[in-house]
Design an enzyme around this catalytic site. Structure first.
Site, PDB file in Angstrom:
ATOM      1  N   ARG A   1       0.858  -1.194   0.000  1.00  0.00           N
ATOM      2  CA  ARG A   1       0.000   0.000   0.000  1.00  0.00           C
ATOM      3  C   ARG A   1       0.888   1.236   0.000  1.00  0.00           C
ATOM      4  NH1 ARG A   1      -2.563   3.374   3.736  1.00  0.00           N
ATOM      5  NH2 ARG A   1      -4.692   3.952   3.197  1.00  0.00           N
TER       6      ARG A   1
ATOM      7  N   SER B   1     -12.889  -3.356   1.220  1.00  0.00           N
ATOM      8  CA  SER B   1     -13.170  -2.676   2.488  1.00  0.00           C
ATOM      9  C   SER B   1     -14.658  -2.388   2.581  1.00  0.00           C
ATOM     10  CB  SER B   1     -12.434  -1.332   2.547  1.00  0.00           C
ATOM     11  OG  SER B   1     -11.048  -1.548   2.482  1.00  0.00           O
TER      12      SER B   1
ATOM     13  N   LYS C   1      -4.367   6.158   8.238  1.00  0.00           N
ATOM     14  CA  LYS C   1      -5.209   6.443   7.065  1.00  0.00           C
ATOM     15  C   LYS C   1      -5.901   7.771   7.299  1.00  0.00           C
ATOM     16  CE  LYS C   1      -9.166   4.418   4.591  1.00  0.00           C
ATOM     17  NZ  LYS C   1      -8.864   4.380   3.175  1.00  0.00           N
TER      18      LYS C   1
HETATM   19  N1  3NM Z   1      -7.802   1.035   6.183  1.00  0.00           N
HETATM   20  P1  3NM Z   1      -3.074   0.976  11.677  1.00  0.00           P
HETATM   21  S1  3NM Z   1      -7.891   1.755   8.596  1.00  0.00           S
HETATM   22  C1  3NM Z   1      -5.394   1.045   5.630  1.00  0.00           C
HETATM   23  O1  3NM Z   1     -10.838   1.488   7.979  1.00  0.00           O
HETATM   24  C2  3NM Z   1      -6.508   1.237   6.563  1.00  0.00           C
HETATM   25  O2  3NM Z   1     -10.573   0.713   5.976  1.00  0.00           O
HETATM   26  C3  3NM Z   1      -8.664   1.276   7.173  1.00  0.00           C
HETATM   27  O3  3NM Z   1      -3.454   1.180  10.142  1.00  0.00           O
HETATM   28  C4  3NM Z   1     -10.126   1.159   7.034  1.00  0.00           C
HETATM   29  O4  3NM Z   1      -2.927  -0.491  11.883  1.00  0.00           O
HETATM   30  C5  3NM Z   1      -6.381   1.634   7.891  1.00  0.00           C
HETATM   31  O5  3NM Z   1      -1.773   1.696  11.845  1.00  0.00           O
HETATM   32  C6  3NM Z   1      -5.100   1.937   8.609  1.00  0.00           C
HETATM   33  O6  3NM Z   1      -4.177   1.585  12.485  1.00  0.00           O
HETATM   34  C7  3NM Z   1      -4.685   0.857   9.575  1.00  0.00           C
END
Ligand code: 3NM
Length: 209
Positions: free
Chosen positions: A39, A110, A139
């Site tokens: 990503r 998602s 994000k």
């Molecule tokens: N997608 P971390 S949250 C890439 O809610 C991504 O769809 C999300 O990163 C969604 O583990 C997210 O550092 C980031 O919180 C996740």
């Protein structure tokens, strides 16, 4: 797809990393991640040739460890590299287009509400990503955290559909996320920022190992 693949699902791009990205990925692979998502997004991310070269290097490492290499959003890159799959947002066209061009690849989507869940299943997704469960800094345009409620609901409505949970998951909360119905957990910062990647991944792992 076999939901065990989702057990410890690491997502990474250069902007998430503290250490050299390929070192972090290799440590994570050594420690037993079960899936990897490329990503390369956000301010300061790689572009053009450097982007593709980085993707190829990540893919090679994943191949060495027999771990699926999934590309975030970029259908053309996924096809060009013959990646194991793609992860997309709410874009039905991308699912249909990718499936038509790559029958046997993994497609992850998602989802954030029941309508999106239904659409993902109907469109032929292999797994869904549900999040953000908790607040996330990884994000920028993440939706507000949903907690475990939506995850539990989807699990009760789809008892055997492969689900990975995402957003703010760490060593402390991983088990409650699994108990709420996730087959696996998807993480960025907890691995990218760990000073002990092996120890972190051991704690993130579910009973399936
Ligand atoms: N997608 P971390 S949250 C890439 O809610 C991504 O769809 C999300 O990163 C969604 O583990 C997210 O550092 C980031 O919180 C996740």
């Amino acid at each position: 797809m076999n939901p065990d693949v989702l057990n410890v699902y690491f997502i990474m791009g250069t902007v998430n990393c503290v250490e050299p990205p390929l070192d972090t990925l290799e440590q994570a692979l050594q420690a037993g991640i079960t899936c990897f998502q490329f990503r390369e997004k956000g301010e300061g991310c790689l572009n053009g040739e450097a982007y593709e070269t980085f993707a190829r290097n990540c893919q090679k490492l994943c191949k060495d460890y027999g771990v699926p290499f999934i590309v975030n959003d970029d259908v053309e890159l996924a096809l060009k590299l013959d990646a194991d799959g793609i992860h997309v947002g709410q874009d039905d066209l991308a699912i249909t287009e990718f499936r038509a061009r790559a029958e046997n690849k993994i497609i992850g989507v998602s989802v954030h509400n029941e309508q999106e869940m239904e659409l993902a299943v109907r469109s032929g997704a292999d797994y869904v990503g549900i999040g953000p469960i908790y607040p996330t800094k990884s994000k920028k345009d993440a939706k507000p955290p949903a907690g475990l409620g939506f995850l539990k609901k989807v699990r009760s409505q789809y008892p055997s559909f492969p689900i990975v949970a995402i957003g703010g998951i760490n060593e402390m909360n991983a088990s409650e996320v699994r108990l709420a119905g996730a087959d696996g957990i998807s993480v960025i910062s907890v691995i990218c920022e760990s000073s002990n990647v092996e120890g972190t991944i051991q704690k993130l792992r579910g009973a399936r190992g």
